[in-house]
Design a protein around this motif. Structure first.
Motif, PDB file in Angstrom:
ATOM      1  N   VAL A 116      11.304   8.294 -10.428  1.00  0.00           N
ATOM      2  CA  VAL A 116      11.260   6.913  -9.932  1.00  0.00           C
ATOM      3  C   VAL A 116      10.729   6.925  -8.506  1.00  0.00           C
ATOM      4  O   VAL A 116      11.165   7.724  -7.676  1.00  0.00           O
ATOM      5  CB  VAL A 116      12.669   6.271  -9.983  1.00  0.00           C
ATOM      6  CG1 VAL A 116      12.666   4.916  -9.295  1.00  0.00           C
ATOM      7  CG2 VAL A 116      13.124   6.133 -11.423  1.00  0.00           C
ATOM      8  N   TYR A 117       9.795   6.031  -8.225  1.00  0.00           N
ATOM      9  CA  TYR A 117       9.218   5.981  -6.882  1.00  0.00           C
ATOM     10  C   TYR A 117      10.320   5.721  -5.851  1.00  0.00           C
ATOM     11  O   TYR A 117      11.079   4.758  -5.972  1.00  0.00           O
ATOM     12  CB  TYR A 117       8.152   4.875  -6.811  1.00  0.00           C
ATOM     13  CG  TYR A 117       7.528   4.770  -5.449  1.00  0.00           C
ATOM     14  CD1 TYR A 117       6.733   5.805  -4.965  1.00  0.00           C
ATOM     15  CD2 TYR A 117       7.765   3.681  -4.624  1.00  0.00           C
ATOM     16  CE1 TYR A 117       6.170   5.733  -3.701  1.00  0.00           C
ATOM     17  CE2 TYR A 117       7.211   3.595  -3.365  1.00  0.00           C
ATOM     18  CZ  TYR A 117       6.416   4.632  -2.903  1.00  0.00           C
ATOM     19  OH  TYR A 117       5.876   4.562  -1.654  1.00  0.00           O
ATOM     20  N   PRO A 118      10.415   6.573  -4.832  1.00  0.00           N
ATOM     21  CA  PRO A 118      11.551   6.473  -3.907  1.00  0.00           C
ATOM     22  C   PRO A 118      11.427   5.368  -2.859  1.00  0.00           C
ATOM     23  O   PRO A 118      12.340   5.193  -2.047  1.00  0.00           O
ATOM     24  CB  PRO A 118      11.569   7.853  -3.242  1.00  0.00           C
ATOM     25  CG  PRO A 118      10.167   8.344  -3.326  1.00  0.00           C
ATOM     26  CD  PRO A 118       9.580   7.756  -4.584  1.00  0.00           C
ATOM     27  N   GLY A 119      10.323   4.627  -2.851  1.00  0.00           N
ATOM     28  CA  GLY A 119      10.217   3.502  -1.908  1.00  0.00           C
ATOM     29  C   GLY A 119       9.700   3.894  -0.537  1.00  0.00           C
ATOM     30  O   GLY A 119       9.777   3.100   0.410  1.00  0.00           O
ATOM     31  N   THR A 120       9.134   5.087  -0.441  1.00  0.00           N
ATOM     32  CA  THR A 120       8.676   5.626   0.849  1.00  0.00           C
ATOM     33  C   THR A 120       7.834   4.634   1.664  1.00  0.00           C
ATOM     34  O   THR A 120       8.043   4.486   2.864  1.00  0.00           O
ATOM     35  CB  THR A 120       7.827   6.893   0.602  1.00  0.00           C
ATOM     36  OG1 THR A 120       8.448   7.665  -0.415  1.00  0.00           O
ATOM     37  CG2 THR A 120       7.660   7.708   1.865  1.00  0.00           C
ATOM     38  N   CYS A 121       6.857   3.976   1.015  1.00  0.00           N
ATOM     39  CA  CYS A 121       5.893   3.146   1.754  1.00  0.00           C
ATOM     40  C   CYS A 121       6.198   1.655   1.665  1.00  0.00           C
ATOM     41  O   CYS A 121       5.391   0.823   2.084  1.00  0.00           O
ATOM     42  CB  CYS A 121       4.478   3.384   1.222  1.00  0.00           C
ATOM     43  SG  CYS A 121       4.001   5.121   1.213  1.00  0.00           S
ATOM     44  N   ARG A 122       7.339   1.320   1.094  1.00  0.00           N
ATOM     45  CA  ARG A 122       7.662  -0.094   0.843  1.00  0.00           C
ATOM     46  C   ARG A 122       7.711  -0.925   2.116  1.00  0.00           C
ATOM     47  O   ARG A 122       7.307  -2.079   2.127  1.00  0.00           O
ATOM     48  CB  ARG A 122       9.014  -0.157   0.125  1.00  0.00           C
ATOM     49  CG  ARG A 122       9.133  -1.214  -0.939  1.00  0.00           C
ATOM     50  CD  ARG A 122      10.491  -1.115  -1.629  1.00  0.00           C
ATOM     51  NE  ARG A 122      11.110  -2.414  -1.700  1.00  0.00           N
ATOM     52  CZ  ARG A 122      11.106  -3.194  -2.786  1.00  0.00           C
ATOM     53  NH1 ARG A 122      10.547  -2.782  -3.884  1.00  0.00           N
ATOM     54  NH2 ARG A 122      11.676  -4.372  -2.763  1.00  0.00           N
ATOM     55  N   GLU A 139       0.843  -1.190   0.000  1.00  0.00           N
ATOM     56  CA  GLU A 139       0.000   0.000   0.000  1.00  0.00           C
ATOM     57  C   GLU A 139       0.880   1.244   0.000  1.00  0.00           C
ATOM     58  O   GLU A 139       1.863   1.299   0.737  1.00  0.00           O
ATOM     59  CB  GLU A 139      -0.877   0.024   1.249  1.00  0.00           C
ATOM     60  CG  GLU A 139      -1.978  -1.008   1.252  1.00  0.00           C
ATOM     61  CD  GLU A 139      -2.612  -1.100   2.630  1.00  0.00           C
ATOM     62  OE1 GLU A 139      -3.692  -0.515   2.811  1.00  0.00           O
ATOM     63  OE2 GLU A 139      -2.004  -1.738   3.508  1.00  0.00           O
ATOM     64  N   CYS A 140       0.495   2.216  -0.832  1.00  0.00           N
ATOM     65  CA  CYS A 140       1.253   3.469  -0.891  1.00  0.00           C
ATOM     66  C   CYS A 140       0.304   4.623  -0.591  1.00  0.00           C
ATOM     67  O   CYS A 140      -0.770   4.716  -1.179  1.00  0.00           O
ATOM     68  CB  CYS A 140       1.881   3.639  -2.265  1.00  0.00           C
ATOM     69  SG  CYS A 140       2.605   5.267  -2.531  1.00  0.00           S
ATOM     70  N   PHE A 141       0.739   5.478   0.319  1.00  0.00           N
ATOM     71  CA  PHE A 141      -0.110   6.595   0.741  1.00  0.00           C
ATOM     72  C   PHE A 141       0.410   7.935   0.225  1.00  0.00           C
ATOM     73  O   PHE A 141      -0.066   8.992   0.630  1.00  0.00           O
ATOM     74  CB  PHE A 141      -0.188   6.612   2.274  1.00  0.00           C
ATOM     75  CG  PHE A 141      -0.700   5.314   2.846  1.00  0.00           C
ATOM     76  CD1 PHE A 141      -2.065   5.090   2.972  1.00  0.00           C
ATOM     77  CD2 PHE A 141       0.178   4.293   3.211  1.00  0.00           C
ATOM     78  CE1 PHE A 141      -2.538   3.882   3.475  1.00  0.00           C
ATOM     79  CE2 PHE A 141      -0.292   3.083   3.702  1.00  0.00           C
ATOM     80  CZ  PHE A 141      -1.653   2.881   3.836  1.00  0.00           C
ATOM     81  N   CYS A 142       1.390   7.892  -0.649  1.00  0.00           N
ATOM     82  CA  CYS A 142       2.015   9.138  -1.117  1.00  0.00           C
ATOM     83  C   CYS A 142       1.101   9.872  -2.095  1.00  0.00           C
ATOM     84  O   CYS A 142       0.455   9.260  -2.943  1.00  0.00           O
ATOM     85  CB  CYS A 142       3.320   8.836  -1.852  1.00  0.00           C
ATOM     86  SG  CYS A 142       4.548   8.027  -0.835  1.00  0.00           S
ATOM     87  N   SER A 143       1.078  11.188  -1.976  1.00  0.00           N
ATOM     88  CA  SER A 143       0.452  12.007  -3.007  1.00  0.00           C
ATOM     89  C   SER A 143       1.506  12.266  -4.087  1.00  0.00           C
ATOM     90  O   SER A 143       2.691  11.988  -3.890  1.00  0.00           O
ATOM     91  CB  SER A 143      -0.014  13.331  -2.401  1.00  0.00           C
ATOM     92  OG  SER A 143       1.125  14.056  -1.956  1.00  0.00           O
TER      93      SER A 143
HETATM   94 ZN   LIG Z   1       4.215   5.795  -0.997  1.00  0.00          ZN
END
Ligand SMILES: [Zn+2]
Length: 310
Positions: free
Chosen positions: A121-127, A100-104
């Motif tokens: 490139v998606y930085p992997g914040t919610c990984r 699940e990713c919660f990033c705007s």
């Molecule tokens: Zn995210």
């Protein structure tokens, strides 16, 4: 079955660039002995225009394109296939391949400005969020679902290649791209991969502004249907049609749709011949053009169209 396809979004009239790409998709499919399928990509309900589907079909027929039937229908619609996309996402989730990713968009834009980040490139914040953290974030914002792509030992995205008849090997890093948007709709990349595989499409001909997504789609096809299924797919990313300013042709450029060109007196035959001529193919029927068709001699530069030239 082996098939090629044309997959427009019913968001309005097709313009010359769309018709030319459709013609190329037909030529590539028939040249390689494949069936040719039509799929309407109508998952974005806000962009779907009432009546556009029928008009697009009429325009495609008018320049000589014919489609093979699939499951008893002359075309399929993505909006009628939602359960297939859900099943695919569930299978990936069961295998631990989603998160699940919660990033705007803004969160991602800001995170990729950091010194070691790769833009876009998606930085992997919610990984790797904890269950507690995910529960807290869910209360704030619905989650999208992203693919948990493999990682190299140094944390880099895996490099994946796709074969292209015009561009050669297309290689790119595959990041954690979105599979399901946070409004619950399946994402473009997911739907395309599911549909292509389930309808026997193993040749993808489309405009070359989509070339960068081929490695991600090949990677996802491998995860869902096996590496053999992924390696069978061959791409041909064809040059765009540009306007006089060198930008991608769009409806605001004037008379660039079949109906607008007809009003200016251009017959369907003349339209077809103009498109064939832009591909270096002889005037006549598509069947006759197929006799002279050779991917190696297709123009590799964009075709510049100036509506006022006519
Ligand atoms: Zn995210």
């Amino acid at each position: 079955m082996h098939a090629g396809r044309y997959a427009p979004s019913p968001s309005g009239d097709l313009h010359l660039g769309n018709l030319r790409t459709g013609m190329l998709a037909w030529l590539f499919a028939r040249w390689s002995g494949r069936e040719f399928l039509l799929r309407f990509e109508d998952l974005d309900a806000e962009r779907t225009v009432e009546g556009a589907e029928a008009q697009q079909l009429e325009d495609l027929h008018a320049v000589g394109l014919r489609f093979d039937s699939q499951q008893g229908h002359s075309s399929i619609r993505q909006s009628e296939r939602l359960s297939l996309y859900t099943q695919a996402i569930e299978r990936l989730t069961e295998s631990g391949l989603t998160f699940e990713c919660f990033c705007s968009r803004k969160d991602i834009r800001e995170a990729t400005r950091a010194p070691h980040a790769t833009p876009g490139v998606y930085p992997g914040t919610c990984r790797n969020l904890s269950e507690v953290e995910r529960a807290r974030r869910r209360a704030e914002r619905p989650a999208s679902l992203r693919l948990r792509a493999d990682r190299e030992d140094d944390g880099a995205a895996p490099q994946v290649s796709a074969q292209d008849l015009l561009l050669g090997e297309i290689t790119a890093g595959v990041d954690d791209f979105v599979l399901q948007r946070n409004d619950g709709a399946p994402a473009y990349n997911l739907a395309v991969v599911v549909d292509d595989h389930l309808t026997g499409v193993d040749q993808v001909v489309r405009a070359d502004d989509l070339a960068a997504s081929a490695p991600s789609q090949a990677y996802l096809r491998g995860l869902l249907y096996g590496t053999e299924a992924a390696s069978e797919v061959v791409y041909a990313h064809v040059p765009l049609v540009l306007n006089a300013d060198g930008r991608r042709l769009a409806k605001r450029d004037g008379a660039v749709t079949r109906s607008a060109l007809r009003e200016q007196g251009l017959t369907d035959e003349a339209l077809r011949e103009m498109l064939l001529d832009s591909l270096g193919l002889p005037a006549g029927t598509l069947a006759a053009a197929l006799e002279s068709f050779d991917p190696a001699s297709l123009p590799r530069e964009p075709w510049v169209f100036r509506p006022r030239d006519l």
